[in-house]
Enzyme design. Structure first.
Site, mmCIF file in Angstrom:
data_model
loop_
_atom_site.group_PDB
_atom_site.id
_atom_site.type_symbol
_atom_site.label_atom_id
_atom_site.label_comp_id
_atom_site.label_asym_id
_atom_site.label_seq_id
_atom_site.Cartn_x
_atom_site.Cartn_y
_atom_site.Cartn_z
ATOM 1 N N CYS A 111 0.809 -1.226 0.000
ATOM 2 C CA CYS A 111 0.000 0.000 0.000
ATOM 3 C C CYS A 111 0.844 1.279 0.000
ATOM 4 O O CYS A 111 0.317 2.366 -0.229
ATOM 5 C CB CYS A 111 -0.950 0.005 1.187
ATOM 6 S SG CYS A 111 -2.165 -1.322 1.100
ATOM 7 N N HIS A 253 -3.071 7.409 2.249
ATOM 8 C CA HIS A 253 -3.466 6.127 1.663
ATOM 9 C C HIS A 253 -4.811 5.719 2.264
ATOM 10 O O HIS A 253 -4.974 5.706 3.495
ATOM 11 C CB HIS A 253 -2.392 5.073 1.959
ATOM 12 C CG HIS A 253 -2.900 3.683 1.812
ATOM 13 N ND1 HIS A 253 -3.509 3.251 0.662
ATOM 14 C CD2 HIS A 253 -2.938 2.642 2.685
ATOM 15 C CE1 HIS A 253 -3.890 1.992 0.825
ATOM 16 N NE2 HIS A 253 -3.557 1.610 2.040
ATOM 17 N N ASN A 283 -10.110 0.311 -0.150
ATOM 18 C CA ASN A 283 -8.644 0.383 -0.141
ATOM 19 C C ASN A 283 -8.138 -0.221 -1.445
ATOM 20 O O ASN A 283 -8.269 -1.423 -1.678
ATOM 21 C CB ASN A 283 -8.128 -0.396 1.081
ATOM 22 C CG ASN A 283 -6.611 -0.410 1.181
ATOM 23 O OD1 ASN A 283 -5.907 -0.149 0.202
ATOM 24 N ND2 ASN A 283 -6.100 -0.736 2.358
#
Ligand code: COA
Length: 361
Positions: A111, A253, A283
């Site tokens: 990520c 993020h 996500n």
């Protein structure tokens, strides 16, 4: 004023198919209320069978080049879900974009991948190794998620985002002032797909289910994400001597809304300067920051040149933050490219972009 890399184009690609929380409750022991309250997510996108990370990356990369009105001379693709273990996905993406023989590589920082790729690309520009690198974050996370695992299946979605950089100076909108990166392999077991590599090799059917899919120790990841993103953000802001209260755009993020709120609260970034789209796309790992930036651009609440903080955390463990000024760009969105699609000249790309309405967020 000093020479640095400047963001001059922003592109995105989201698959059309929407998976709502209600869709997931039909097959998992979960509820819309739990997912919204614990993560902030309402829906996410999922590719159709046969669509790969490369297909999303080509579309987002093309969109970023159209947004910039120029072509790349280097491709860095951040992804956790490459098209195959070997070779890397980036060279094929570059080829499909018509970028003949440019250097192209994948980055696997989960990520944090987009911030890692951005850091590498801006350093390459400063070092004179290239002039216009294309930085793409693209994921088909649904290809590694266990559809029966409620800990992860409710969180992740598919998508891609990209920025094109060019050589410029630190006084311009979009200037990348500093990037801070870090890792701690001591936490490598917290987020894993354990099987399929050299430690646990073998064909898919020989690897037990537990090692075949993405697994995450959510509670510890949550704790680490808040701590690492906060300290990394503080450190990059210190480097450029910006106070957190001077930040006019905070784009973290999109891991979990509660994580993002905790980080922004600890830093002291005012609520009106926080931007994100986790409710709509979940996500999307390496794709999440450019997707959230495009969404924020559409809000018309940020002025080009505004002090901007990007921060990310992911498997590895990895983390990173960037201090940039908001770019003067109009984001372009394109649908996934079919596996055989080759993009033509910039003129073809412009025609294509004009013919394709931006996708709803
Ligand atoms: N629906 C309903 N219940 C769920 C659930 C779901 N989708 N997922 C987990 N639960 C349950 C757990 O089984 C647990 O039940 P128990 O108490 O009976 O054991 C309970 O909810 C609490 O679990 P916990 O893991 O403590 O929940 P949480 O509040 O920490 O939220 C996450 C779970 C995954 C949302 C959260 O830990 C998180 O966001 N972690 C970081 C994720 C992330 O950012 N990952 C990407 C890395 S960048």
């Amino acid at each position: 004023m000093s020479e640095c890399a400047v963001i001059c184009g922003l592109g995105t690609c989201l698959p059309e198919r929407v998976i709502t929380n209600e869709d997931l409750t039909a097959r998992l022991d979960t509820s819309d209320e739990w997912i919204r309250r614990r993560t902030g997510i309402q829906r996410r996108r999922m590719v159709d069978p046969g669509t790969s990370t490369g297909d999303l990356a080509v579309a987002a990369g093309q969109a970023a080049q159209v947004s910039a009105g120029r072509s790349a001379d280097f491709v860095v693709l951040a992804t956790t879900t490459p098209d195959r273990p070997c070779p890397a996905t980036a060279p094929e993406v570059a080829h499909r974009l018509g970028l003949t023989e440019v250097p192209a590589l994948d980055i696997a920082a989960v990520c944090s991948g987009f911030v890692y790729a951005l850091g590498l690309a801006e350093a390459l520009v400063r070092a004179g190794a290239c002039d216009q690198p294309l930085v793409i974050g693209a994921e088909v996370y649904t290809s590694i998620i266990d559809p029966q695992d409620r800990n992860t299946a409710v969180i992740f979605g598919d998508g891609a985002g990209a920025v094109l950089l060019r050589r410029g100076d630190s006084g311009e909108p979009g200037a990348i002032h500093a990037v801070e990166l870090g890792s701690s392999g001591a936490g490598s077991d917290l987020i894993t797909v354990a099987g399929g590599g050299s430690r646990i090799p073998g064909r898919e059917q020989q690897v037990p289910r537990e090692q075949r899919y993405f697994r995450m120790q959510g509670r510890e990841v949550y704790r680490q994400a808040v701590a690492r993103m906060t300290s990394s953000a503080r450190s990059v802001l210190d480097r450029v001597q910006w106070s957190p209260s001077s930040v006019r755009a905070f784009v973290g993020h999109q891991a979990n809304q509660r994580i993002l709120d905790a980080v922004a609260d600890r830093l002291g970034v005012s609520k009106c300067y926080r931007f994100g789209n986790i409710a709509e796309v979940g996500n999307t790992a390496a794709a999440s920051i450019p997707l959230a930036m495009a969404d924020a651009s559409a809000s018309n609440r940020i002025h080009p040149g505004a002090p901007t903080l990007l921060t990310a955390f992911g498997g590895g463990l990895t983390w990173g933050s960037a201090a940039v000024t908001w770019p003067d760009v109009v984001p372009v969105s394109l649908p996934p490219k079919s596996p055989t699609a080759l993009c033509g000249s910039m003129t073809d790309r412009e025609t294509d972009a004009v013919a394709t309405a931006p996708q709803p967020h």
